[in-house]
Design a protein around this motif. Structure first.
Motif, PDB file in Angstrom:
ATOM      1  N   GLU A  67      -6.327 -11.917   5.676  1.00  0.00           N
ATOM      2  CA  GLU A  67      -5.874 -10.822   4.854  1.00  0.00           C
ATOM      3  C   GLU A  67      -6.283  -9.498   5.476  1.00  0.00           C
ATOM      4  O   GLU A  67      -7.248  -9.421   6.239  1.00  0.00           O
ATOM      5  N   SER A  68      -5.560  -8.476   5.128  1.00  0.00           N
ATOM      6  CA  SER A  68      -5.803  -7.156   5.673  1.00  0.00           C
ATOM      7  C   SER A  68      -5.198  -6.119   4.736  1.00  0.00           C
ATOM      8  O   SER A  68      -4.784  -6.435   3.621  1.00  0.00           O
ATOM      9  N   GLY A  69      -5.165  -4.898   5.188  1.00  0.00           N
ATOM     10  CA  GLY A  69      -4.477  -3.850   4.451  1.00  0.00           C
ATOM     11  C   GLY A  69      -5.347  -3.019   3.536  1.00  0.00           C
ATOM     12  O   GLY A  69      -4.847  -2.088   2.898  1.00  0.00           O
ATOM     13  N   GLY A  70      -6.628  -3.337   3.453  1.00  0.00           N
ATOM     14  CA  GLY A  70      -7.500  -2.556   2.607  1.00  0.00           C
ATOM     15  C   GLY A  70      -7.785  -1.184   3.186  1.00  0.00           C
ATOM     16  O   GLY A  70      -7.414  -0.865   4.315  1.00  0.00           O
ATOM     17  N   GLY A  71      -8.433  -0.382   2.385  1.00  0.00           N
ATOM     18  CA  GLY A  71      -8.773   0.948   2.828  1.00  0.00           C
ATOM     19  C   GLY A  71      -9.026   1.872   1.666  1.00  0.00           C
ATOM     20  O   GLY A  71      -9.195   1.451   0.520  1.00  0.00           O
ATOM     21  N   LEU A  72      -9.041   3.142   1.973  1.00  0.00           N
ATOM     22  CA  LEU A  72      -9.280   4.188   0.993  1.00  0.00           C
ATOM     23  C   LEU A  72      -7.955   4.783   0.548  1.00  0.00           C
ATOM     24  O   LEU A  72      -7.116   5.142   1.386  1.00  0.00           O
ATOM     25  N   VAL A  73      -7.782   4.890  -0.751  1.00  0.00           N
ATOM     26  CA  VAL A  73      -6.556   5.452  -1.298  1.00  0.00           C
ATOM     27  C   VAL A  73      -6.911   6.320  -2.497  1.00  0.00           C
ATOM     28  O   VAL A  73      -7.883   6.054  -3.208  1.00  0.00           O
TER      29      VAL A  73
END
Length: 122
Positions: free
Chosen positions: A6-12
């Motif tokens: 899985e991936s795609g995380g971050g700050l939003v």
């Protein structure tokens, strides 16, 4: 081995959107269900959304109307589409799969991805 990546995380920022992919690979006979869970600091891991092989979906109350779980079954991939994000959505998000191995297709096994951090903050 079976892997969930899985991936795609971050700050939003609050009100923003993120899309998390989760791909299952390895010696897979069939996938019964895939889903997403999350764990915030000091909290228990909780279900976010699931989708089964018959395309039945289930969403936790806090994310209903904001999150969806699209799929690409040909690629053994699901996504968590997160819209209208709120600070309380901040957590580590984990992908999950319940599947059968080619070598033992009568038994379901549960696998977890490594987790990806989603932080919602202005």
């Amino acid at each position: 081995q079976v892997q969930l990546v899985e991936s795609g995380g971050g700050l939003v920022q609050p009100g923003g959107s993120l899309r998390l992919p989760c791909a299952a690979s390895g010696s897979i006979f069939s996938i019964y269900a895939m889903g997403w869970y999350r764990q915030a600091p000091g909290q228990q891991r909780e279900l976010v959304a699931t989708i089964t092989s018959d395309d039945s979906t289930n969403y936790a109350d806090p994310v209903k109307g904001r999150f969806t779980i699209p799929q690409d079954s040909a690629k053994n991939t699901v996504y968590l589409q997160m819209n209208s994000l709120k600070p309380e959505d901040t957590a580590v998000y984990y992908c999950n799969a319940d599947l059968k191995h080619r070598s033992s297709d009568a038994t379901l096994f549960r696998y977890w991805g490594q987790g990806t951090q989603v932080t919602v903050s202005s």
